[in-house]
Design a protein around this motif. Structure first.
Motif, PDB file in Angstrom:
ATOM      1  N   HIS B 112       1.035  -1.121  -0.014  1.00  0.00           N
ATOM      2  CA  HIS B 112       0.176  -0.091   0.009  1.00  0.00           C
ATOM      3  C   HIS B 112       0.726   1.281  -0.045  1.00  0.00           C
ATOM      4  O   HIS B 112       0.273   2.468  -0.258  1.00  0.00           O
ATOM      5  CB  HIS B 112      -1.060   0.043   1.149  1.00  0.00           C
ATOM      6  N   THR B 113       2.156   1.113   0.163  1.00  0.00           N
ATOM      7  CA  THR B 113       3.025   2.283   0.193  1.00  0.00           C
ATOM      8  C   THR B 113       3.914   2.256  -1.015  1.00  0.00           C
ATOM      9  O   THR B 113       4.689   3.444  -1.165  1.00  0.00           O
ATOM     10  CB  THR B 113       3.825   2.498   1.594  1.00  0.00           C
ATOM     11  N   SER B 114       4.047   1.228  -1.815  1.00  0.00           N
ATOM     12  CA  SER B 114       4.933   1.097  -2.864  1.00  0.00           C
ATOM     13  C   SER B 114       4.641   2.052  -3.821  1.00  0.00           C
ATOM     14  O   SER B 114       3.232   2.474  -4.027  1.00  0.00           O
ATOM     15  CB  SER B 114       4.854  -0.475  -3.236  1.00  0.00           C
ATOM     16  N   GLU B 115       5.736   2.506  -4.755  1.00  0.00           N
ATOM     17  CA  GLU B 115       5.444   3.291  -5.681  1.00  0.00           C
ATOM     18  C   GLU B 115       5.023   2.673  -6.969  1.00  0.00           C
ATOM     19  O   GLU B 115       4.576   2.927  -7.881  1.00  0.00           O
ATOM     20  CB  GLU B 115       6.751   4.193  -6.272  1.00  0.00           C
ATOM     21  N   VAL B 116       5.458   1.211  -6.987  1.00  0.00           N
ATOM     22  CA  VAL B 116       4.965   0.514  -7.934  1.00  0.00           C
ATOM     23  C   VAL B 116       3.368   0.015  -7.871  1.00  0.00           C
ATOM     24  O   VAL B 116       3.031  -0.288  -6.867  1.00  0.00           O
ATOM     25  CB  VAL B 116       5.754  -0.769  -8.021  1.00  0.00           C
ATOM     26  N   THR B 117       2.718   0.557  -8.876  1.00  0.00           N
ATOM     27  CA  THR B 117       1.273   0.629  -8.577  1.00  0.00           C
ATOM     28  C   THR B 117       0.769  -0.750  -9.377  1.00  0.00           C
ATOM     29  O   THR B 117      -0.543  -0.822  -9.485  1.00  0.00           O
ATOM     30  CB  THR B 117       0.560   1.736  -8.954  1.00  0.00           C
ATOM     31  N   PHE B 118       1.337  -1.474 -10.067  1.00  0.00           N
ATOM     32  CA  PHE B 118       1.118  -2.547 -10.813  1.00  0.00           C
ATOM     33  C   PHE B 118       0.962  -3.737  -9.897  1.00  0.00           C
ATOM     34  O   PHE B 118       1.534  -4.644  -9.742  1.00  0.00           O
ATOM     35  CB  PHE B 118       1.987  -2.874 -12.063  1.00  0.00           C
ATOM     36  N   THR B 119      -0.462  -3.903  -9.423  1.00  0.00           N
ATOM     37  CA  THR B 119      -0.864  -5.107  -8.590  1.00  0.00           C
ATOM     38  C   THR B 119      -2.031  -5.908  -9.090  1.00  0.00           C
ATOM     39  O   THR B 119      -2.681  -5.432  -9.539  1.00  0.00           O
ATOM     40  CB  THR B 119      -1.421  -4.359  -7.072  1.00  0.00           C
ATOM     41  N   PRO B 120      -1.496  -7.059  -9.152  1.00  0.00           N
ATOM     42  CA  PRO B 120      -2.796  -8.088  -9.676  1.00  0.00           C
ATOM     43  C   PRO B 120      -3.878  -7.881  -8.849  1.00  0.00           C
ATOM     44  O   PRO B 120      -3.628  -7.914  -7.671  1.00  0.00           O
ATOM     45  CB  PRO B 120      -1.900  -9.366  -9.651  1.00  0.00           C
ATOM     46  N   ARG B 121      -4.820  -8.111  -9.461  1.00  0.00           N
ATOM     47  CA  ARG B 121      -6.200  -8.339  -8.907  1.00  0.00           C
ATOM     48  C   ARG B 121      -6.580  -9.576  -8.492  1.00  0.00           C
ATOM     49  O   ARG B 121      -7.150 -10.314  -8.980  1.00  0.00           O
ATOM     50  CB  ARG B 121      -7.390  -7.798  -9.608  1.00  0.00           C
ATOM     51  N   MET B 176       3.669 -12.990 -16.151  1.00  0.00           N
ATOM     52  CA  MET B 176       4.003 -13.352 -17.568  1.00  0.00           C
ATOM     53  C   MET B 176       3.736 -12.230 -18.420  1.00  0.00           C
ATOM     54  O   MET B 176       4.183 -11.747 -19.383  1.00  0.00           O
ATOM     55  CB  MET B 176       3.660 -14.817 -17.883  1.00  0.00           C
ATOM     56  N   GLU B 177       2.139 -12.008 -18.127  1.00  0.00           N
ATOM     57  CA  GLU B 177       1.625 -10.985 -19.469  1.00  0.00           C
ATOM     58  C   GLU B 177       2.227  -9.494 -18.967  1.00  0.00           C
ATOM     59  O   GLU B 177       2.210  -8.860 -19.875  1.00  0.00           O
ATOM     60  CB  GLU B 177       0.233 -10.935 -18.937  1.00  0.00           C
ATOM     61  N   ASP B 178       2.521  -9.014 -17.630  1.00  0.00           N
ATOM     62  CA  ASP B 178       2.995  -7.774 -17.597  1.00  0.00           C
ATOM     63  C   ASP B 178       3.912  -7.895 -16.335  1.00  0.00           C
ATOM     64  O   ASP B 178       3.990  -7.581 -15.396  1.00  0.00           O
ATOM     65  CB  ASP B 178       1.917  -7.098 -17.105  1.00  0.00           C
ATOM     66  N   PRO B 179       5.185  -8.074 -16.748  1.00  0.00           N
ATOM     67  CA  PRO B 179       6.478  -7.970 -15.980  1.00  0.00           C
ATOM     68  C   PRO B 179       6.529  -6.822 -14.814  1.00  0.00           C
ATOM     69  O   PRO B 179       7.234  -7.179 -13.807  1.00  0.00           O
ATOM     70  CB  PRO B 179       7.665  -8.202 -16.695  1.00  0.00           C
ATOM     71  N   ARG B 180       5.843  -5.944 -15.117  1.00  0.00           N
ATOM     72  CA  ARG B 180       5.691  -4.628 -14.431  1.00  0.00           C
ATOM     73  C   ARG B 180       5.214  -5.027 -12.889  1.00  0.00           C
ATOM     74  O   ARG B 180       5.132  -4.703 -11.686  1.00  0.00           O
ATOM     75  CB  ARG B 180       4.964  -3.487 -14.759  1.00  0.00           C
ATOM     76  N   THR B 181       4.242  -5.982 -13.074  1.00  0.00           N
ATOM     77  CA  THR B 181       3.306  -6.771 -11.484  1.00  0.00           C
ATOM     78  C   THR B 181       4.304  -7.650 -10.740  1.00  0.00           C
ATOM     79  O   THR B 181       3.692  -8.156  -9.689  1.00  0.00           O
ATOM     80  CB  THR B 181       2.038  -7.490 -12.157  1.00  0.00           C
ATOM     81  N   ILE B 182       5.559  -7.942 -11.414  1.00  0.00           N
ATOM     82  CA  ILE B 182       6.175  -9.002 -10.513  1.00  0.00           C
ATOM     83  C   ILE B 182       6.703  -8.628  -9.060  1.00  0.00           C
ATOM     84  O   ILE B 182       6.303  -9.526  -8.297  1.00  0.00           O
ATOM     85  CB  ILE B 182       7.571  -9.308 -11.230  1.00  0.00           C
TER      86      ILE B 182
END
Lengths: 231, 231
Positions: B112-121, B176-182
């Motif tokens: 919840h504090t990460s700058e990376v906002t690509f979180t899988p639902r 695999m579909e979006d490595p930014r979510t890793i």
């Protein structure tokens, strides 16, 4: 207690004590073999680790039973009671280290039989060597009833944790660069986690030894000496 | 034993028994709050979970001490000894459930504090509800000294494991579909793993209750009845 009962009691305490060391030896070799199998892909060795976990579980059950028997029959106090408690707790952690070895072996099998051949080149040997040396040191501390080893094991645990985090960062880089490595990266990640946990359990055992040696109740100096020179 | 000593002994047994239930209640709310914080992003609640873990650890230490005291002073046998052993083991698992709650809270904070906002639902609520209901059932089994609940908890554990595997497969697809979510996927993966472990520990507690109730030594039917109707 008659002299005969007292001797018998000592024999029983020595039995659970050496039982822990025997179980510890088995668990150590389980972890070593799992890591060796991970490195070489020796599937026979990996299957052996998976099968042998039953024996680890059985040893815990037997040592637990023996401890219950000693408490019920001998009514141990002070250092003797602390030894029994230390044994009960230590075998709990040893059993869990056995589980981690089994998990490593299963992940290694999947990695070496998988059709996905994109496996990151990650070296887990540093973390593995550290965790194994922590386990060895914790068993040694138990064998010699030596509380002085605990701080060193604690600092090694911090190293293992740091090593796990480094592995995780490396794996994230691999996965981002080549998503085909994701499946096998996760196997390696869980393996690294299992190695980290071996270190955690080793630290727990080292902490029980501190309780064993430095427990508040030190009325039985003789019993402590007896434990001390059985190394 | 004099009647007074016997009464005092009963009071002590009741104390450790209710101590487990109290610690269990705290640990249950720790897991619930950690999951609630994960869902809502309530950082104050998450910090509270992280701080409260100290209290969980302290409760284990106190109950351990009390058990040692009972063994040394009261020389419990049969069902009474099995109760003491069950308490010692159960608080070990409860303490570890507390650790898992803390891990979930820490991962939730990072998410919840990460700058990376690509979180899988990914919906972890099914696994979470199952693990919580296992924990509740295990504490209930302990409270009522009821061994009959164990098989149901065991089958729920298989469900939690399956749910974890499903989450892992979903996360692999996302990554695999979006490595930014890793990065965030791994946080969720470790959270799912922590939930799975809550279930494992709940199952352990249910198994201790079986030992408590069905232990080979059933000489103290009266003591068993006493345990049985304290629900």
């Amino acid at each position: 207690m008659t002299e005969h009962t007292y001797k018998q009691f000592n024999v029983e305490l020595e039995e659970i004590r050496s039982g822990v060391l025997q179980m510890g030896g088995l668990v150590e070799s389980q972890v070593k073999n799992a890591l060796e199998g991970l490195r070489t892909g020796d599937l026979t060795l990996l299957d052996q680790v998976i099968d042998e976990d039953q024996r680890v579980n059985l040893m815990q059950k037997e040592l637990d039973d023996e401890c219950n028997h000693i408490i019920a029959k001998r009514q141990p106090a002070a250092i003797d009671l602390r030894l029994v408690m230390t044994v009960i707790k230590s075998v709990g952690d040893l059993e869990r280290i056995g589980d981690e070895a089994k998990k490593i072996a299963k992940a290694a099998k999947r990695l070496h039989t998988s059709e996905v051949t994109f496996t990151p080149r990650i070296d887990l040997s540093h973390a593995a060597q550290l965790a194994l040396s922590m386990l060895h040191a914790a068993l040694d501390a138990f064998a010699r009833a030596d509380a002085s080893i605990a701080p060193r094991i604690k600092s090694q645990d911090a190293e293992v944790d740091a090593s796990f985090k480094a592995v995780m960062r490396q794996l994230i880089t691999y996965m981002m660069e080549d998503p085909r490595t994701i499946t096998n990266s996760l196997e390696l990640l869980f393996t690294a986690k299992a190695i980290e946990r071996v270190g955690d359990h080793a630290m727990n055992i080292a902490e029980y030894v501190v309780f064993l040696v430095q427990g508040e109740d030190v009325r039985y100096a003789k019993a402590e000496a007896r434990l001390g020179d059985k190394s």
